[in-house]
Design a protein around this motif. Sequence first.
Motif, mmCIF file in Angstrom:
data_model
loop_
_atom_site.group_PDB
_atom_site.id
_atom_site.type_symbol
_atom_site.label_atom_id
_atom_site.label_comp_id
_atom_site.label_asym_id
_atom_site.label_seq_id
_atom_site.Cartn_x
_atom_site.Cartn_y
_atom_site.Cartn_z
ATOM 1 N N PHE A 197 0.814 -1.210 0.000
ATOM 2 C CA PHE A 197 0.000 0.000 0.000
ATOM 3 C C PHE A 197 0.856 1.273 0.000
ATOM 4 N N HIS A 198 2.033 1.207 0.604
ATOM 5 C CA HIS A 198 2.942 2.351 0.577
ATOM 6 C C HIS A 198 3.371 2.643 -0.859
ATOM 7 N N SER A 199 3.705 1.611 -1.631
ATOM 8 C CA SER A 199 4.130 1.811 -3.021
ATOM 9 C C SER A 199 2.995 2.362 -3.870
ATOM 10 N N MET A 200 1.764 1.920 -3.616
ATOM 11 C CA MET A 200 0.612 2.441 -4.347
ATOM 12 C C MET A 200 0.436 3.935 -4.049
ATOM 13 N N THR A 201 0.589 4.311 -2.797
ATOM 14 C CA THR A 201 0.442 5.716 -2.413
ATOM 15 C C THR A 201 1.534 6.579 -3.027
ATOM 16 N N MET A 202 2.796 6.140 -2.899
ATOM 17 C CA MET A 202 3.908 6.941 -3.386
ATOM 18 C C MET A 202 3.909 7.076 -4.900
ATOM 19 N N THR A 203 3.362 6.081 -5.603
ATOM 20 C CA THR A 203 3.338 6.135 -7.064
ATOM 21 C C THR A 203 2.531 7.318 -7.563
ATOM 22 N N ILE A 204 1.396 7.578 -6.938
ATOM 23 C CA ILE A 204 0.522 8.637 -7.453
ATOM 24 C C ILE A 204 0.721 9.968 -6.753
ATOM 25 N N LEU A 205 1.496 9.999 -5.677
ATOM 26 C CA LEU A 205 1.575 11.223 -4.885
ATOM 27 C C LEU A 205 2.138 12.394 -5.683
ATOM 28 N N VAL A 206 3.232 12.157 -6.431
ATOM 29 C CA VAL A 206 3.840 13.229 -7.212
ATOM 30 C C VAL A 206 2.877 13.727 -8.281
ATOM 31 N N SER A 207 2.245 12.789 -9.003
ATOM 32 C CA SER A 207 1.274 13.184 -10.025
ATOM 33 C C SER A 207 0.086 13.922 -9.393
ATOM 34 N N PHE A 208 -0.344 13.481 -8.211
ATOM 35 C CA PHE A 208 -1.452 14.129 -7.502
ATOM 36 C C PHE A 208 -1.097 15.568 -7.152
ATOM 37 N N PHE A 209 0.129 15.778 -6.634
ATOM 38 C CA PHE A 209 0.556 17.122 -6.275
ATOM 39 C C PHE A 209 0.696 18.016 -7.510
ATOM 40 N N LEU A 210 1.271 17.468 -8.585
ATOM 41 C CA LEU A 210 1.524 18.264 -9.784
ATOM 42 C C LEU A 210 0.246 18.575 -10.554
#
Length: 409
Positions: A252-265
């Motif tokens: 679940f950590h990898s799933m979160t980190m994968t989209i976090l940058v795209s979510f912020f940008l």
Amino acid sequence: MKKKFEVDWINLPIISLRGETSMKLREHKSFVRFWTASTTSNFGTYITTIALQVLVVVNMGGSAVDVGWVSASRWFPYVLLGLIAGVFVDRFHLKTVLVVTDMGRGIIFAFICLLAVTGVLSIGWLMILLLLFGAMSLFNDAAHQSFVPQLVPRPLLTRAYARLEQSAAVAETSGPAIGGGLVLWIGAPFALLIDAVSYLFSGVLMATVKHQPSDKVKSGPLGQQIKEGLQWVYQHQYLRTLALNTHVWFLFHSMTMTILVSFFLIELGFDASLLGFALASAGVGAIAGTSLSSRAGERFGVGRAMAFSRILYAPAVILIALAPSAINSEPQNIAMIFAVVGQLLYGFSMGIEGPLEMGYRQFVTPSHLHGRMNASLRSINRSAVVIGAPLGGAIADGQGFLTALWIYR
């Protein structure tokens, strides 16, 4: 006393730390050099965390799925070679493994920069190069964790890992902010070149570390030695529970980190500089967490302290998911507050549990099994990343960023 450690592991930090009062880590010169080398490469790594993803999303026009596949390619060697790496590390000199892999990783990132600047870098080439980088990181990680007991006595292990986690947290705090500025100033490809230099410097400094080598494992059937490492982890009364819980966390950590940058940008409308500061706030939380880690273990016990820290991840992700979208024309500073507080809490949780987990794992494991124990856990943890990273990207692209974050919480 050994029976006490095996049965009442929840009180391990109280027992193992009492003998540390008359010992100082700074008196162990080799550990100081090792610490410096690790911190240097950590700074480069956290610069790369933002530079690599900006390279994919902005410079190469990639999607969240592309980010997921690029991330997965870095960890894929852990699936194929993870268990073999543990046997290799237990058979050979750890310092040699650390030096060679640091040098190799520096060369790979320099080559990625060259390809990006010349305009021939594609998602496919990037994935291939990150596969090679991941293979070297696999061996380096297994050797890195197993090397610390050769530099400091066992009563200092928890404190040593706490210092390593603290320096990593400082790098995590400063690296993304520096990385965001570098990306704006010199571009993502040249920001990756900074990481290449950090790995090369780390390799040179690591070569000067003096240590007391542990007994090497005698050559034998590869399958049998792999089996011994797996049996130690998954038949141990407490390591088994810890390992299984950690595998799920990594998914679940990898799933979160994968989209976090795209979510912020994309969703929140951050530029590279704001992105860097948002990600850096997790490092601030991690510094606070690692500073309190040993005390939390002594006060509440390893098991309770780690359980509490993992419960905190849910509210951290919820806060990030509640950040108002730029699409709704909300003031960006409000979104920044939600992102920063959520990242602070997320980093704090990681800072609390990291040193406690590492100290306990090394303490209860015989030295001749350190490499296989560490590699077994890391290989399966990273296998979860290989599944979770592209899955997270696919869910984000198909269902949207907010839906994905609410699932991950």
